[in-house]
Enzyme design. Structure first.
Site, short mmCIF file in Angstrom:
data_model
loop_
_atom_site.label_atom_id
_atom_site.label_comp_id
_atom_site.label_asym_id
_atom_site.label_seq_id
_atom_site.Cartn_x
_atom_site.Cartn_y
_atom_site.Cartn_z
N CYS A 166 3.47 29.48 -1.77
CA CYS A 166 3.52 28.52 -1.02
C CYS A 166 3.86 28.24 0.27
O CYS A 166 2.65 28.43 1.15
CB CYS A 166 4.73 27.12 -1.94
SG CYS A 166 3.90 25.68 -1.68
N HIS A 198 3.26 28.17 -7.73
CA HIS A 198 4.35 29.10 -7.89
C HIS A 198 3.99 29.47 -9.57
O HIS A 198 4.51 29.17 -9.92
CB HIS A 198 5.36 28.27 -7.91
CG HIS A 198 6.19 27.87 -6.52
ND1 HIS A 198 6.99 28.30 -6.02
CD2 HIS A 198 6.03 26.23 -5.81
CE1 HIS A 198 7.33 27.34 -4.88
NE2 HIS A 198 6.67 26.36 -4.66
N GLU A 252 5.37 32.28 -10.05
CA GLU A 252 6.44 33.15 -10.78
C GLU A 252 7.11 31.66 -11.71
O GLU A 252 7.85 32.13 -12.97
CB GLU A 252 7.46 33.27 -9.68
CG GLU A 252 8.27 31.52 -8.58
CD GLU A 252 7.83 30.67 -8.18
OE1 GLU A 252 6.38 31.47 -8.00
OE2 GLU A 252 8.21 30.41 -7.05
N1 GLN Z 1 7.75 22.40 2.54
C1 GLN Z 1 6.30 23.05 1.85
C2 GLN Z 1 5.90 21.99 1.60
O1 GLN Z 1 6.85 20.52 1.27
C3 GLN Z 1 6.26 24.53 1.20
C4 GLN Z 1 7.28 24.10 0.23
C5 GLN Z 1 7.27 25.05 -1.16
O2 GLN Z 1 7.15 26.29 -0.92
N2 GLN Z 1 7.32 25.06 -1.69
O3 GLN Z 1 4.72 21.58 1.30
#
Ligand code: GLN
Length: 542
Positions: free
Chosen positions: A380, A514, A516
């Protein structure tokens, strides 16, 4: 009919109530029962999505897009049952439901009160959406004695009376501390905790007593006597070296047998625990070791990266190696050379994150990984960092950045205002409320044939969970791909870049989701398995 197990905690927080609940769920499942696990959090936030990781630890996201407590991650990892929005409730959600009902006029002129109106909403939430389940395990967050927790305890007390006989069992988790000066385990905190619980009308059936050494029979008898439980129902929960051993040791001390006994169930099939003994053996007897650095912002509180740490362990299980984790606060690379900290590392992972602080260090970690051919896994925010790194240093776009940090000359990461979920259009704007407005939950992604990720998953279409506001800007695709950063995973409509990978590098992958959150000890996530495998290859090179 579904039977209910209510799990409360006393004496202290952080005794591992979530893990204990998850392990009990796994044990009942190993006996052939169908289980669901639920968490009721007494705080007033509607969900933990707006809380700092330092307050709350990781936010666990479900397939249906709920931002929930990290205990739901334990439940899913131990039972494999995908958690749903209905498995997570907070006092904030309960009260907003009560207030909405009041505004609609549902209470027909009545005075709205904690009992019965708030407790009714809690009871409805406990009983909703669990068709076909044999045992519903409900964990009440916090510790007995907390003011916020009272309506929840009152609700489960009432519900146990509403249900037919022997359909509700109360498990209470306490601490039996060893006091060095006396050279003794002390039962008094447990006695007080149970006294508190009984004063609000709940008599626990089973006490699960956390302690750092075995509880002698005499102490067990004393707890039983003072807490009004049978002495076999005082279950010692002695510390173990790996969490995956918890189901095995709980079974050895008779926890699940006592729970079934409390329901009046005799002669249940013995559980098949081979899955757990196999995992414990792999964790304890690895064939080698690798070292992975996690370069993030919340490294001071490891609960902030709970699922991530677990998924890396699973990646180790898949490859029969022990994964040694080094947690590095990315800000350190703003004053010190990345090479000084990373030269003995076999793989670098930059996890999810929010906000500009520490980003220069994360980008430096990505540069180091790219130039030195060290496996890099960007999750992400970590993917955003990798894309900014490649845009600046390979494509040569000065000022390439994310609009998360303000206007950018080259917004290679930007806010998406509209996207498709199945056939539904979802929208968001820069001025929207912060709570619950990210791209949340499971989305499909198509993998490019011949890609590294395609081979790792062994599939052409996957589904993974998201939690973010910003996306890779597809307008830069051609320039990035010309430098070898391939867009190897895309949303099915071809508009949202979901995965990038760097050609000519042993393992340089960024994912918008994600992974994980989906990894399990008995089903390690393919990307974590593949990343750890690449780290092993790297470790053998030097
Ligand atoms: N801050 C970034 C966003 O809002 C990544 C968020 C994250 O890593 N879950 O897109």
């Amino acid at each position: 009919m579904t039977r209910y197990i209510f799990i409360t905690g006393g004496v202290s927080s952080s005794l591992g109530k979530g893990l204990a609940s998850a392990a009990l769920g796994a044990l009942l499942q190993a006996r052939g029962y169908r289980v669901r696990l639920r968490k009721f959090d007494p705080y007033l936030n509607v969900d933990p999505g707006t809380m700092s990781p330092y307050q709350h630890g990781e936010v666990y996201v479900t397939d249906d897009g709920a931002e929930t407590d990290l205990d739901l991650g334990h439940y899913e990892r131990f039972t494999g049952v995908p958690a749903r929005r209905s498995d997570s409730q907070t006092a904030g959600r309960v009260y907003s439901e009560v207030i909405q009902r009041e505004r609609r006029g549902d209470y027909l002129g009545g005075t709205v009160q904690v009992i019965p109106h708030v407790t009714d909403v809690i009871k409805d939430a406990i009983q909703a959406d669990h068709a076909g389940v044999d045992f519903l395990l409900c964990e009440i967050g916090g510790t007995v004695g907390d003011i916020e927790g009272l309506p929840f305890l009152e609700a489960i007390r009432q519900l146990a009376n509403d249900l037919p006989r022997q359909h509700a069992v109360f498990v209470h988790l306490t601490l039996v501390p060893f006091v060095k000066a006396a050279g003794e385990l002390k039962t008094k905190p447990t006695q007080h905790s149970v006294k508190e619980l009984r004063s609000i009308g709940i008599q626990p059936d089973i006490l699960l007593c956390r302690c750092e050494r075995p509880i002698p029979e005499s102490a067990r008898r004393k707890i039983a006597l003072f807490c009004n439980v049978r002495s076999e129902a005082v279950i010692p929960a002695v510390d173990v070296d790996t969490i995956y051993q918890v189901p095995v040791v709980y079974h050895e001390v008779g926890f699940d047998t006592e729970v079934l006994g409390a329901f009046g169930i005799a002669g249940a099939p013995t559980p098949d625990l081979s899955r757990w003994t196999d995992i414990v053996r792999r964790v304890r007897e690895p064939d080698g070791e690798v070292s992975i650095a996690v370069v993030g912002k919340y490294t001071g509180l490891l609960d902030a990266y709970k699922s991530l740490a677990e998924a890396l362990t699973h990646g180790g299980i898949a490859n029969d190696v022990k994964v040694n984790l080094t947690w590095i606060d990315s800000e350190i690379f703003e004053s010190e050379d990345a090479a000084d900290h990373l030269h003995e590392i076999d793989g670098i992972l930059v996890p999810g994150g929010f906000g500009e602080r520490g980003t220069a260090g994360k980008i430096a970690a990505a540069t180091f990984a790219r130039e030195r051919a060290v496996p890099y896994f960007g999750i992400c925010f970590g993917m955003h960092m990798a894309v900014i790194e490649v845009a600046r240093n390979l494509v040569g776009l000065d000022g390439a950045s994310s609009t998360e940090f303000g206007p950018a000359r080259h917004p290679v990461v930007g806010l998406m205002t509209e996207w498709l979920r199945g056939n539904q259009v979802e929208r968001r704007g820069a001025g929207d409320n912060l709570g619950g407005t990210m791209r949340l939950g499971a989305y499909d992604c198509d993998l490019a044939p011949g890609s590294l990720v395609g081979a790792a998953y062994g599939a052409a279409r996957i589904s993974e969970r998201h939690r973010h506001r910003y996306e890779i800007n597809i307008n830069y695709r051609d320039q990035l791909e010309a430098q070898g950063l391939r867009f190897s995973g895309m949303s099915p409509d071809g508009l949202l870049p979901e995965i990038v990978e760097l050609d000519g590098h042993p393992w340089f992958v960024g994912v918008q989701f994600h992974p994980e959150l989906r990894s399990k000890p008995f089903a390690p996530h393919p990307l974590f398995a593949s990343f750890v495998k690449a780290a092993i290859a790297k470790s053998r090179l030097v």
